[in-house]
Design a protein around this motif. Structure first.
Motif, PDB file in Angstrom:
ATOM      1  N   THR A 112     -27.396 -34.287   8.547  1.00 18.00           N
ATOM      2  CA  THR A 112     -27.452 -33.101   7.439  1.00 18.00           C
ATOM      3  C   THR A 112     -26.780 -31.911   7.957  1.00 18.00           C
ATOM      4  N   VAL A 137     -30.461 -21.871   7.315  1.00 13.80           N
ATOM      5  CA  VAL A 137     -30.432 -21.552   6.064  1.00 13.80           C
ATOM      6  C   VAL A 137     -30.013 -20.255   5.945  1.00 13.80           C
ATOM      7  N   ASP A 141     -26.545 -18.989   3.657  1.00 18.88           N
ATOM      8  CA  ASP A 141     -26.523 -17.908   2.624  1.00 18.88           C
ATOM      9  C   ASP A 141     -25.368 -16.901   3.047  1.00 18.88           C
ATOM     10  N   ASP A 147     -27.587 -21.730  -3.160  1.00 27.00           N
ATOM     11  CA  ASP A 147     -28.840 -22.611  -2.928  1.00 27.00           C
ATOM     12  C   ASP A 147     -28.875 -23.250  -1.638  1.00 27.00           C
ATOM     13  N   ARG A 149     -30.843 -23.456   1.032  1.00 26.89           N
ATOM     14  CA  ARG A 149     -32.147 -24.364   1.685  1.00 26.89           C
ATOM     15  C   ARG A 149     -31.814 -25.820   1.209  1.00 26.89           C
ATOM     16  N   GLN A 150     -31.404 -26.194  -0.216  1.00 30.18           N
ATOM     17  CA  GLN A 150     -31.439 -27.374  -0.598  1.00 30.18           C
ATOM     18  C   GLN A 150     -29.860 -27.942   0.060  1.00 30.18           C
ATOM     19  N   ARG A 151     -28.992 -27.242   0.281  1.00 25.79           N
ATOM     20  CA  ARG A 151     -27.583 -27.536   0.991  1.00 25.79           C
ATOM     21  C   ARG A 151     -27.876 -28.100   2.342  1.00 25.79           C
ATOM     22  N   ARG A 153     -29.997 -29.732   3.456  1.00 24.15           N
ATOM     23  CA  ARG A 153     -30.659 -31.149   3.326  1.00 24.15           C
ATOM     24  C   ARG A 153     -29.609 -32.064   3.120  1.00 24.15           C
ATOM     25  N   GLU A 154     -28.337 -31.718   2.629  1.00 25.23           N
ATOM     26  CA  GLU A 154     -27.390 -32.475   2.017  1.00 25.23           C
ATOM     27  C   GLU A 154     -26.242 -33.043   3.264  1.00 25.23           C
ATOM     28  N   ARG A 158     -20.897 -34.884   0.641  1.00 24.31           N
ATOM     29  CA  ARG A 158     -21.486 -34.300  -0.991  1.00 24.31           C
ATOM     30  C   ARG A 158     -20.814 -33.065  -1.198  1.00 24.31           C
TER      31      ARG A 158
END
Length: 331
Positions: A112, A137, A141, A147, A149-151, A153-154, A158
């Motif tokens: 990730t 994180v 930023d 976003d 925090r979500q990114r 984990r990707e 993607r």
């Protein structure tokens, strides 16, 4: 007068490759200095030695094929070419960071985004795993990823090209390096995203007071981003100096030809864009004289017989040309 020594001093740097057909002189006697907080642009055609120069500075070249016949890379008082691999690993990422041309191939497809940033932080700082994850994180930023925090984990596949480039910048800046080497950081990005990435680099450089080496084909980027410029051709610096002086009054004929090939908004409709005829020389068997002579419309007999030295020209400028362009001409 400021007596502070430059952060980076490259002195007569030579990097050659031992190939079956002979020795290829990819970097052949390059010298320059760079002070903290300043940006040096390195420009030239593909194959001129720009990327090899960058990798030579941080020691990222194949040891089995690379010859280093001479030169020094002095960073903060230490000659990096005298350091062992273990010592260089402490310099890379922590004090000197690099942004590579293709962000997709620079990122690990099975980890990730957050984990890749965490690895750099854990390698070079004493942050705990939890603190490194939070810092990852924060870095996402800081480089403008929504976003974050979500990114975190990707995975890289993607994300768009612009987002991947921001991730690569976040990784490079994770440990607040003193020197950033950006190798074509806007390659394959559309114009709008290019402008965003360049503005991001400028803002982060100001915030961290980094020195930066910016490698690019784009003379407009050099004019906008850089304090000084070094023009490379056939493994050598053929002109260098302050950006405004070099771009407005080029002396070396190769620099002049590069500027003439830039599209102009004032050109006549349907006017043919000037090009530099021919191709760069074979660096395994370089010409005896000026490497640009076979392509130069101003070349004289001496150009093919003897290689011109890089000669100082005042204002911090230097150029290598037997038939230099006039010193004063319209911008």
């Amino acid at each position: 007068m400021d007596a502070t020594p430059p952060l980076l001093q490259v002195e007569d740097l030579q990097t050659h490759f031992d190939l079956p057909q002979g020795v290829l002189r990819a970097v052949d006697g390059v010298s320059f200095t760079l002070s903290a907080g300043r940006t040096l642009g390195v420009v030239g055609e593909s194959g001129s030695g720009k990327s090899v120069l960058a990798r030579s500075i941080i020691g990222l070249l194949p040891a089995d094929r690379t010859l280093t016949p001479g030169g020094r890379v002095v960073f903060d008082g230490r000659d990096l070419r005298q350091l062992g691999e273990a010592e260089m690993r402490q310099v890379r990422g922590r004090q000197i960071a690099m942004i590579f041309q293709d962000p997709l191939t620079s990122l690990n497809p099975v980890l990730t985004i957050g984990r890749q940033i965490e690895q750099v932080l854990r390698q070079h700082t004493d942050l705990s795993s939890k603190a490194a994850a939070e810092r990852a994180v924060e870095l996402l930023d800081e480089v403008g990823i929504p976003d974050p925090r979500q990114r975190a984990r990707e995975y890289a596949h993607r994300m768009s090209g612009g987002m991947r480039q921001r991730v690569v910048i976040a990784i490079a800046l994770a440990c607040k390096p003193r020197l950033l080497i950006a190798d074509e950081p806007t390659t394959a990005l559309d114009v709008t995203v290019q402008a965003q990435i360049l503005e991001l680099l400028r803002r982060l450089q100001d915030a961290h007071q980094m020195a930066m080496v910016l490698i690019t084909h784009n003379l407009g980027v050099v004019a906008e981003m850089c304090d000084d410029v070094a023009v490379m051709y056939a493994g050598r610096v053929v002109e260098r100096g302050p950006v405004a002086a070099v771009l407005q009054r080029p002396r070396m004929r190769y620099t002049q030809a590069l500027l003439e090939s830039v599209p102009s908004m004032t050109a006549a409709p349907h006017a043919r864009l000037p090009v530099i005829e021919g191709a760069p020389p074979d660096l395994v068997h370089p010409p005896a004289g000026c490497s640009f002579a076979p392509r130069c419309r101003h070349a004289v007999e001496n150009c093919s017989a003897q290689r011109p030295p890089l000669t100082g020209a005042g204002e911090g400028r230097a150029f290598a040309c037997w038939v230099p362009a006039p010193q004063f001409q319209e911008a």
